[in-house]
Design a protein around this motif. Structure first.
Motif, PDB file in Angstrom:
ATOM      1  N   LEU A  84       2.144  44.315  26.941  1.00  0.00           N
ATOM      2  CA  LEU A  84       0.945  45.027  26.487  1.00  0.00           C
ATOM      3  C   LEU A  84       1.284  45.982  25.354  1.00  0.00           C
ATOM      4  CD1 LEU A  84      -2.045  45.630  26.823  1.00  0.00           C
ATOM      5  CD2 LEU A  84      -1.454  47.312  28.582  1.00  0.00           C
ATOM      6  N   LEU A  85       2.393  46.734  25.500  1.00  0.00           N
ATOM      7  CA  LEU A  85       2.788  47.676  24.465  1.00  0.00           C
ATOM      8  C   LEU A  85       3.137  46.935  23.167  1.00  0.00           C
ATOM      9  CD1 LEU A  85       3.410  50.507  23.498  1.00  0.00           C
ATOM     10  CD2 LEU A  85       5.673  50.334  24.574  1.00  0.00           C
TER      11      LEU A  85
ATOM     12  N   LEU B 193      10.165  49.941  31.682  1.00  0.00           N
ATOM     13  CA  LEU B 193       8.841  49.341  31.663  1.00  0.00           C
ATOM     14  C   LEU B 193       8.907  47.969  32.311  1.00  0.00           C
ATOM     15  CD1 LEU B 193       7.655  50.125  28.005  1.00  0.00           C
ATOM     16  CD2 LEU B 193       7.047  51.345  30.096  1.00  0.00           C
ATOM     17  N   SER B 194       7.846  47.586  32.988  1.00  0.00           N
ATOM     18  CA  SER B 194       7.783  46.246  33.559  1.00  0.00           C
ATOM     19  C   SER B 194       7.546  45.248  32.430  1.00  0.00           C
ATOM     20  CB  SER B 194       6.647  46.158  34.575  1.00  0.00           C
ATOM     21  OG  SER B 194       5.389  46.241  33.912  1.00  0.00           O
TER      22      SER B 194
ATOM     23  N   GLU C 126       4.041  45.563  31.174  1.00  0.00           N
ATOM     24  CA  GLU C 126       3.849  46.757  30.345  1.00  0.00           C
ATOM     25  C   GLU C 126       4.460  46.560  28.956  1.00  0.00           C
ATOM     26  OE1 GLU C 126       3.828  50.223  33.831  1.00  0.00           O
ATOM     27  OE2 GLU C 126       5.740  49.484  33.016  1.00  0.00           O
ATOM     28  N   GLN C 127       5.642  45.935  28.914  1.00  0.00           N
ATOM     29  CA  GLN C 127       6.267  45.659  27.620  1.00  0.00           C
ATOM     30  C   GLN C 127       5.406  44.721  26.786  1.00  0.00           C
ATOM     31  OE1 GLN C 127      10.247  44.706  26.964  1.00  0.00           O
ATOM     32  NE2 GLN C 127      11.086  46.441  28.074  1.00  0.00           N
TER      33      GLN C 127
END
Length: 248
Positions: free
Chosen positions: A236-237, A229-230, A233-234
């Motif tokens: 946001l997750l 994951l970028s 993305e990390q």
């Protein structure tokens, strides 16, 4: 004859090394003398003159080595944190994470009861939290908490779990030491430990339960190990998982 090894400035470093070694030995003698006085007669007995006498030094040496009495007490506390750190056993993959949590808590209690005066000095002033050895010990605790979270055992947020574990162990020892001998009931320690375990963990891994909070905590604990994951993305997750975990 072969010449002696020299430093970058061409000077032979033997005298400097010897002086540094002597200073370290003197510091250790003073710290051990201070701990001896602290153990036998309490904090008030730890005066610069008394410590210097016990260490076989002149009082000005204390100021040269530690700055002042508070500097000496900080060094004594750091020595205590390092000694406590040495008692900790780290199992990267415990067969029973809950029993591993109990065992770690018990180690803290045993150290405190075996070193009452030193433990009190270590844990009654907030400034001690800057100790390098204290921080290393907290990293061990956080590692234990992360393993609980990754396995789905954690009932609360990781940071809160670590605070509860640390606070109950410290509070248990300080409360025990404050009680008269005839009022020290071992059930107090056992009860506090089990209350801690019940507060921060599930009886079975939450990932097997229908609720999403435990599963979110488990996934969040494992997220730093993911490389597919970028960073965006990390991030946001992690935000989504934090929301789910907070609902548990």
């Amino acid at each position: 004859m072969p010449s002696a090894s020299r430093g970058r400035d061409g000077a032979t470093p033997v005298k400097s090394d010897t002086a540094s070694q002597g200073r370290g030995q003197s510091r250790q003698r003073v710290i051990e003398a201070a701990i001896g006085l602290l153990t036998r007669a309490g904090r008030d007995a730890v005066t610069t003159r008394a410590v210097a006498d016990a260490a076989g030094l002149q009082p000005p040496a204390i100021y040269r080595l530690f700055g002042d009495k508070e500097g000496l007490l900080d060094a004594v506390a750091e020595h205590g944190f390092a000694a406590f750190l040495a008692t900790k056993h780290v199992d990267p993959d415990p067969r029973d994470p809950i029993e591993d949590l109990r065992a770690g808590w018990d180690v803290a209690i045993e150290f405190g009861l075996a070193n009452p005066a030193l433990f009190t000095l270590m844990y009654t002033e907030p400034t001690r939290a800057t100790s390098a050895a204290f921080k290393a010990g907290m990293e061990i605790l956080m590692g234990r908490v992360r393993r609980l979270a990754a396995g789905g055992w954690l009932r609360v947020d990781e940071e809160l779990a670590a605070q509860i574990i640390h606070a109950t162990a410290r509070g248990a020892v300080l409360t025990w030491l404050s009680l008269p001998q005839d009022r020290r009931n071992p059930a107090l320690l056992t009860t506090l430990r089990e209350c801690m375990v019940a507060t921060v963990t599930h009886q079975r891994p939450a990932v097997k339960d229908p609720g999403p909070a435990g599963a979110a905590r488990a996934l969040r604990a494992a997220l730093p190990e993911q490389t597919n994951l970028s960073s965006a993305e990390q991030q946001l997750l992690t935000e989504w998982l934090n929301r789910l975990a907070a609902d548990g």
